[in-house]
Design an enzyme around this catalytic site. Structure first.
Site, short mmCIF file in Angstrom:
data_model
loop_
_atom_site.label_atom_id
_atom_site.label_comp_id
_atom_site.label_asym_id
_atom_site.label_seq_id
_atom_site.Cartn_x
_atom_site.Cartn_y
_atom_site.Cartn_z
N SER A 36 -12.34 0.04 -8.37
CA SER A 36 -11.13 -0.15 -7.57
C SER A 36 -11.36 -0.12 -6.06
O SER A 36 -10.47 -0.48 -5.30
CB SER A 36 -10.10 0.93 -7.93
OG SER A 36 -10.66 2.21 -7.78
N ASP A 356 -4.07 6.80 -1.28
CA ASP A 356 -3.39 7.36 -2.45
C ASP A 356 -4.26 8.47 -3.02
O ASP A 356 -5.20 8.93 -2.37
CB ASP A 356 -3.04 6.27 -3.47
CG ASP A 356 -4.25 5.69 -4.20
OD1 ASP A 356 -5.37 6.22 -4.02
OD2 ASP A 356 -4.09 4.70 -4.94
N HIS A 359 -7.95 6.84 -3.46
CA HIS A 359 -8.53 5.73 -2.69
C HIS A 359 -8.34 5.94 -1.20
O HIS A 359 -7.23 6.21 -0.74
CB HIS A 359 -7.88 4.41 -3.10
CG HIS A 359 -8.03 4.12 -4.55
ND1 HIS A 359 -7.02 4.31 -5.45
CD2 HIS A 359 -9.10 3.68 -5.26
CE1 HIS A 359 -7.45 3.99 -6.66
NE2 HIS A 359 -8.71 3.61 -6.58
#
Ligand SMILES: *[C@@H]1O[C@H](CO)[C@@H](O)[C@H](O)[C@H]1NC(C)=O
Ligand SMILES: *[C@@H]1O[C@H](CO)[C@@H](O)[C@H](O)[C@H]1NC(C)=O
Ligand SMILES: *[C@@H]1O[C@H](CO)[C@@H](O)[C@H](O)[C@H]1NC(C)=O
Ligand SMILES: *[C@@H]1O[C@H](CO)[C@@H](O)[C@H](O)[C@H]1NC(C)=O
Length: 391
Positions: A36, A356, A359
């Site tokens: 991600s 978040d 991340h």
């Protein structure tokens, strides 16, 4: 008017020189595999994938404030990689899965993404990335991005988030290789694969899952299996003709909001940090072995571990004011939930280390990327990204 033979010959010569320019130094394209930190929309195409960044507030600082599938408030590391290869105005190459239309693979979309005679002029950044401007639009670099949120080195770990396993990403690279060989010829494909850097950012989820669910496993055996699988992955790509490897190490992730919210006093996860450190050591040794034994293989290992550590230790040096909480989320450390439309969002996003629960913010990703791109031996070894892409 009839063309003189001389003019015709000149045109032929110029055309030949242009079509051979692939063999000069530099990187004609860039390919990106991983998780991600690098996903630019792959998971939006995977129905069952759990990790999707397709709703606000993701992308709040992206062009038109639109969620794009990136787990960031704006650009992510794939975009910064692309900027180092092709210049400050460029974004990540498109997600490989976007080459399919209605489930059917479109050769034309691949040809567009890997355009050999682009009319655009690239200007590479010389020694630092420019600040991100909200004015502009996506300007995808040449290449393809296979990264999928939730992907881990081990396929069994990728299954936790129903992400595209690393082995599957490699199979997609092979598919492109085969298809390009058929369309532009095997020689051009060979040159393309040898000259283009392949970036890998994976391992974060293997460390997460170990710290969260598997801490009872034997740590050394676990790391061995990770390094061996990574080794096998990179060898497979080498055998396909890849020569330039950009490997992003696992950062100092034990102090992320995700890790801290799961510990008793909100402390950092020492297990995660220790595992990340040992995994990085194993990977770096493996890369050294590869370079010593495989002709033409060259790599840059990005030491995000120490750079992220520095950001925690001396946040003021990086103009960060919050290295503890997620900017977007709910509850303790804003880490009880992922970022979603009903979550709270901080205003000063360039002062937060984390966007978040797991991340980093666009701002922090730019710092991390810039360190690997232009830094010295502590940040990237044995060469930095700028050097790797210029070879
Ligand atoms: C590319 O892949 C498609 C789908 O498998 C196939 O139909 C096509 O023949 C391939 N083209 C080449 C040139 O290999
Ligand atoms: C990586 O794979 C190669 C080839 O299979 C092997 O010779 C080497 O020992 C492996 N290295 C590690 C660290 O597993
Ligand atoms: C965890 O944090 C608490 C409170 O800040 C501190 O007293 C304690 O020593 C920490 N524990 C560890 C293992 O670091
Ligand atoms: C931090 O902010 C100051 C003042 O705006 C600026 O001069 C400096 O370059 C910034 N430092 C970093 C690492 O961005």
């Amino acid at each position: 008017m009839t063309k003189s033979p001389m003019l015709t010959i000149t045109i032929v010569v110029i055309t030949v020189i242009c079509s051979l320019s692939l063999s000069n130094a530099g990187s004609p394209a860039v390919f990106i595999l991983g998780d991600s930190l690098l996903d630019v929309g792959t998971n939006n195409f995977i129905l069952k994938a759990i990790g999707k960044a397709k709703y606000p507030h993701y992308g709040i600082d992206f062009f038109n404030s639109t969620p794009s599938g990136r787990f960031s408030n704006g650009l992510n590391m794939a975009d910064f990689i692309a900027r180092v290869v092709f210049g400050n105005s460029v974004t990540s190459p498109p997600a490989y899965l976007s080459f399919f239309y209605g489930g059917v693979y479109s050769e034309k979309r691949l040809a567009n993404a890997i355009d050999f005679s682009p009319r655009r002029r690239w200007r590479r950044p010389t020694n630092r990335l420019q600040p991100v401007s909200l004015v502009g639009r996506e300007n995808p670099a040449i290449g393809a991005n296979f990264a999928s949120s939730g992907t881990a080195i081990l396929d069994i770990n990728s299954a936790v988030d129903q992400a595209l396993p690393l082995s599957e990403q490699v199979a997609q690279v092979m598919y492109i290789h085969g298809n390009l060989s058929g369309t532009i010829g095997s020689w051009k494909t060979q040159v393309l694969f040898a000259k283009s850097p392949f970036f890998f950012g994976v391992g974060n989820n293997d460390v997460h899952f170990f710290a969260l669910f598997r801490a009872k496993l034997n740590q050394e055996e676990y790391i061995d299996s990770l390094v061996q699988t990574y080794n096998y992955t990179l060898h497979t790509l080498y055998n396909l003709g890849v020569r330039k490897f950009g490997i992003i190490g696992v950062p100092y992730i034990g102090c992320s909001p995700l890790m801290r919210v799961t510990t008793l006093h909100g402390n950092c996860s020492d297990i995660a940090n220790a595992l990340a450190r040992q995994l990085n050591e194993g990977i770096e040794h493996m890369l050294q072995d590869m370079m010593a034994s495989l002709k033409g293989m060259i790599y840059s290992f990005g030491n995000t571990y120490d750079t992220l550590y520095d950001m925690y230790e001396t946040p003021e040096r990086f103009n960060l004011t919050n290295v503890r909480d997620a900017c977007c989320g709910l509850g303790r450390f804003n880490a009880f939930t992922n970022c979603h439309p009903l979550a709270v969002v901080c205003k000063n996003r360039d002062e937060y280390l984390y966007w978040d629960v797991s991340h980093p913010s666009q701002y922090a990703l730019q710092i991390l990327s810039e360190a690997m791109a232009f830094g010295g031996l502590r940040e990237a070894r044995p060469i930095n990204w700028a050097r790797l892409v210029s070879l």
